[in-house]
Design a protein around this motif. Sequence first.
Motif, mmCIF file in Angstrom:
data_model
loop_
_atom_site.group_PDB
_atom_site.id
_atom_site.type_symbol
_atom_site.label_atom_id
_atom_site.label_comp_id
_atom_site.label_asym_id
_atom_site.label_seq_id
_atom_site.Cartn_x
_atom_site.Cartn_y
_atom_site.Cartn_z
ATOM 1 N N LEU A 213 5.878 24.380 49.852
ATOM 2 C CA LEU A 213 5.491 25.572 49.087
ATOM 3 C C LEU A 213 4.840 25.151 47.778
ATOM 4 C CD1 LEU A 213 8.961 27.275 49.568
ATOM 5 C CD2 LEU A 213 6.850 28.027 50.682
ATOM 6 N N TYR A 214 3.860 25.932 47.323
ATOM 7 C CA TYR A 214 3.161 25.616 46.067
ATOM 8 C C TYR A 214 3.412 26.686 45.014
ATOM 9 C CZ TYR A 214 1.069 22.555 49.435
ATOM 10 O OH TYR A 214 0.916 21.636 50.425
ATOM 11 N N GLY A 215 3.372 26.240 43.751
ATOM 12 C CA GLY A 215 3.480 27.175 42.626
ATOM 13 C C GLY A 215 4.750 28.003 42.720
ATOM 14 N N GLU A 216 4.579 29.308 42.547
ATOM 15 C CA GLU A 216 5.733 30.213 42.494
ATOM 16 C C GLU A 216 6.168 30.699 43.883
ATOM 17 O OE1 GLU A 216 7.318 30.860 39.488
ATOM 18 O OE2 GLU A 216 5.913 29.233 39.041
ATOM 19 N N HIS A 217 5.465 30.285 44.892
ATOM 20 C CA HIS A 217 5.761 30.853 46.213
ATOM 21 C C HIS A 217 7.110 30.375 46.748
ATOM 22 C CE1 HIS A 217 1.945 32.841 46.562
ATOM 23 N NE2 HIS A 217 1.429 31.777 45.949
ATOM 24 N N ARG A 218 7.858 31.335 47.291
ATOM 25 C CA ARG A 218 9.183 31.040 47.829
ATOM 26 C C ARG A 218 9.234 31.487 49.274
ATOM 27 N NH1 ARG A 218 8.891 28.133 44.816
ATOM 28 N NH2 ARG A 218 9.757 27.859 42.751
ATOM 29 N N HIS A 219 10.004 30.738 50.064
ATOM 30 C CA HIS A 219 10.081 31.059 51.488
ATOM 31 C C HIS A 219 11.068 32.198 51.733
ATOM 32 C CE1 HIS A 219 9.854 30.489 55.768
ATOM 33 N NE2 HIS A 219 11.160 30.390 55.843
ATOM 34 N N ALA A 297 6.345 18.325 45.569
ATOM 35 C CA ALA A 297 5.557 17.699 44.502
ATOM 36 C C ALA A 297 4.481 16.794 45.114
ATOM 37 C CB ALA A 297 6.466 16.899 43.572
ATOM 38 N N ASP A 298 4.853 16.040 46.136
ATOM 39 C CA ASP A 298 3.886 15.146 46.780
ATOM 40 C C ASP A 298 2.734 15.938 47.407
ATOM 41 O OD1 ASP A 298 5.242 12.886 46.097
ATOM 42 O OD2 ASP A 298 6.241 12.627 48.046
ATOM 43 N N TYR A 299 3.092 17.018 48.097
ATOM 44 C CA TYR A 299 2.031 17.793 48.742
ATOM 45 C C TYR A 299 1.163 18.519 47.713
ATOM 46 C CZ TYR A 299 3.279 16.694 53.516
ATOM 47 O OH TYR A 299 3.492 16.031 54.691
ATOM 48 N N MET A 305 -5.707 16.669 44.995
ATOM 49 C CA MET A 305 -6.660 15.579 45.230
ATOM 50 C C MET A 305 -7.721 16.017 46.240
ATOM 51 S SD MET A 305 -5.772 11.831 46.855
ATOM 52 C CE MET A 305 -4.139 11.731 46.234
ATOM 53 N N THR A 306 -7.268 16.691 47.304
ATOM 54 C CA THR A 306 -8.194 17.112 48.363
ATOM 55 C C THR A 306 -9.140 18.200 47.839
ATOM 56 O OG1 THR A 306 -6.369 16.690 49.887
ATOM 57 C CG2 THR A 306 -8.294 17.803 50.798
ATOM 58 N N GLN A 321 -0.906 28.666 49.897
ATOM 59 C CA GLN A 321 0.316 28.926 49.115
ATOM 60 C C GLN A 321 1.464 28.056 49.615
ATOM 61 O OE1 GLN A 321 0.451 33.065 50.149
ATOM 62 N NE2 GLN A 321 -1.273 33.590 48.835
ATOM 63 N N GLY A 322 1.269 27.485 50.795
ATOM 64 C CA GLY A 322 2.263 26.605 51.400
ATOM 65 C C GLY A 322 1.630 25.853 52.561
ATOM 66 N N ALA A 323 2.446 25.068 53.280
ATOM 67 C CA ALA A 323 2.003 24.217 54.403
ATOM 68 C C ALA A 323 1.062 23.114 53.906
ATOM 69 C CB ALA A 323 1.376 25.029 55.523
ATOM 70 N N TYR A 324 0.501 22.337 54.810
ATOM 71 C CA TYR A 324 -0.304 21.203 54.322
ATOM 72 C C TYR A 324 -1.718 21.162 54.880
ATOM 73 C CZ TYR A 324 1.899 18.803 58.420
ATOM 74 O OH TYR A 324 2.367 18.428 59.651
#
Length: 396
Positions: A213-219, A297-299, A305-306, A321-324
Amino acid sequence: MKSPENLLKSFFAERIKGLVQSDIRRMSRECERLGGINLGQGICDQPVPDSVKEAAKSAIDRDRSIYSKFEGIDPLRERIAAKMADYNGIRCDPDREVVVTVGSTGGFVAACLAFVEPGDEVILFSPFYGYHRNILSLCEATLRFVTLHPPNWSFDPADLERSFTEKTAAVIINTPSNPCGKVFSRQELILIASLCQKHGALAITDEIYEYILYGEHRHVSIGSLPGMEERTITLSGFSKTYNMTGWRLGYAVGAAPLMEKIGLLNDLLYICAPTPLQHAVMAAFDLPPSYYDQLCADYARKLEMTCAACDEAGIRPLLPQGAYYLLADISGLGLSDDKEAANFLLGRAGVASVPGTSFYADPEDGRQQVRLCFAKQDGDLEEACRRLRGIRTARP
Ligand code: GLN
């Protein structure tokens, strides 16, 4: 063999006639042939956590090699039930409401075979994961699509309401989604849940990317919403969270009467998920909370970078907002379409992607997009980004 092609084709069952190799697979083969870096298929080729690898070796050494119960080994189902309560807010009985599957895809196949009749309507959001669409087509479902609109990947509630009819058997949710990275909000899921209840439909939800998940997004799991416990099949697995896409270990969770049928199909189709790996993956549940923070954090760093490389290449990232995965707009490259762009990126830069049209109900929506997967080791991703940045000068 010398038989004429038409004779061979006459052996094909009607249900597979429209089926072709997915663009995801096709691009991987092409990438391998040309020796490129594969940002196409969501392979996730980072290392499995050491403790899980050790547990796998030990399970093999201890000859944990025979069939398990079709629903999976008891201690693993207990760990899964505990995780479902903690992370997903879903209470389930490990004995009757959890089935360990052969990847989340194995769970999806079993759910569709169990609950979708030929001619039933099933709602799918577009863009979608092509395997969801094709498995539903094999089950002869009639698909009704609801469009997710960039940049937020929101949908029009009226559009969703219209897509429900008295023939709706199920709605498919994929959150975080492949390919666009949408994370369905609680509000959106509440609306979907109310429509499922109004129309007597099931929710089949694939949550395999739930920790990314990125930023404020929650599952949020739709199965945790009031009234949904009786009508939700929640699918997840270990592939993406612990970098083991080839282990083929997933699970399905839902109300006991539904799970009984999924268990029966799991038995019929697969007998059980690989037993030594079921023993091994229990070690994953002992990883500390920091493991999951680090994963995000890694993703987030790999995504950034991408995106930066895409920007420099003249490709516009459509933020997930999530996934890779990253869907990216290739109209700036001045090429005719997504296939040409994917071929160009592979041929000139040695970077594989997946053409956007393979993810959309209306191919026009994906004509100017490609999907890039950034679940790569840093060194490979850095090299892929370096190559992408270089394409500005390589353009035809
Ligand atoms: N889920 C992954 C993807 O979308 C892998 C699918 C596959 O290998 N077929 O790329």
